[in-house]
Design an enzyme around this catalytic site. Structure first.
Site: not given
Length: 286
Positions: A225, A265
């Protein structure tokens, strides 16, 4: 109570003796990380099986990009992308979760064998999602969410991000349980990168212990991210491409596992699978 004992269990899913690893299969042409690489059904199934071979405990299949600024795909197209991949992976014995904000996609994915509903809106995007999840009696991820991708960056305003995310997650937990989802089926996710800037994300990773006050298993989805890109940025401020953030992702995975996360995840499984195994070994030696 040791950290591992305190991770919690999720009704309807296997119990793992350490932080679980959820591998990501994006069946999309426009994901921020690997858009287009697994858009074909056969390629997506093959990739999911590769993630399991690398150490994934379950595989999260999504057909709609939720990157900042992304526009929504229509329901028929999302169904076309997701359901055959779910069915194919389940037929190979894989524990599958479906990443969707649509009740109809969730319903058909469960019919195809999905074991977990991972709704990044926590049931806010589609009013039918909570009744569908309750009727299906499958685990449900409640993620912290403040709006769709087109507008979420403008909502990244907090006085105390940890306290506010905690409060908003508690409210959503109460809402989904009130809607008929069993409390023991709820997983929480702080929603890193969703209506949050890098400082917010880092603060949440630093205080994952606070989120565990909610009393439900915690899913952490930091993989590749923006905040990791900013941490790794060069002297000129340019972040590395998403696929060059996997070592940083594994670092957050180890930190999350140590803080008691139920699962992480990730897009690239092998390094994170190793990281959580080391974290578990350190816990066992303490």
């Amino acid at each position: 109570m040791s950290t591992s004992q305190g991770r919690g269990t999720v009704r309807g899913l296997p119990e793992w003796d350490r932080c679980a690893v959820m591998g990501v299969v994006n069946v999309t042409p426009d994901s921020f990380s690997d858009g287009g690489r697994w858009f074909d059904t056969t390629a997506a199934i093959k990739h999911g099986l590769e993630l399991v071979a690398e150490g994934a405990n379950l595989v999260d299949v999504g057909g709609e990009s939720t990157r900042p600024g992304a526009t929504r795909v229509d329901e028929a197209e999302e169904l076309r992308r997701v359901v055959p991949v779910v069915r194919g992976l389940v037929s190979e014995g894989v524990t599958v979760s479906v990443d969707t904000m649509r009740a109809r996609v969730a319903e058909q994915a469960v019919t195809a064998g999905a074991s977990l509903l991972n709704d990044v809106s926590g049931g806010l995007a589609d009013p039918d999602m909570i009744p569908v999840a309750a009727a299906a009696s499958v685990p449900f991820v409640v993620m912290h969410w403040r709006g769709f991708s087109e507008s979420m960056n403008s909502r990244a305003v907090y006085g105390d991000v940890v306290a506010e995310v905690l409060t908003e997650l508690r409210d959503r937990m109460d809402a989904v349980v009130g809607g008929g989802i069993a409390p023991e089926s709820v997983v929480i996710d702080p929603g890193l990168g969703f209506a949050k800037n890098a400082a917010h994300d880092l603060a949440l990773v630093a205080r994952l212990d606070r989120l565990r006050e909610l009393g439900r298993p915690l899913l952490v989805a930091a993989s590749r991210k923006r905040f990791l890109g900013q941490v790794l940025a060069g002297p000129d401020g340019t972040p590395p491409p998403a696929r060059e953030r996997d070592a940083a992702t594994a670092a957050v995975s180890a930190l999350s596992a140590h803080a008691g996360a139920w699962a992480v995840r990730v897009h690239s499984v092998r390094a994170t699978a190793d990281a959580v195994r080391v974290s578990r070994a350190v816990e066992g030696a303490a």
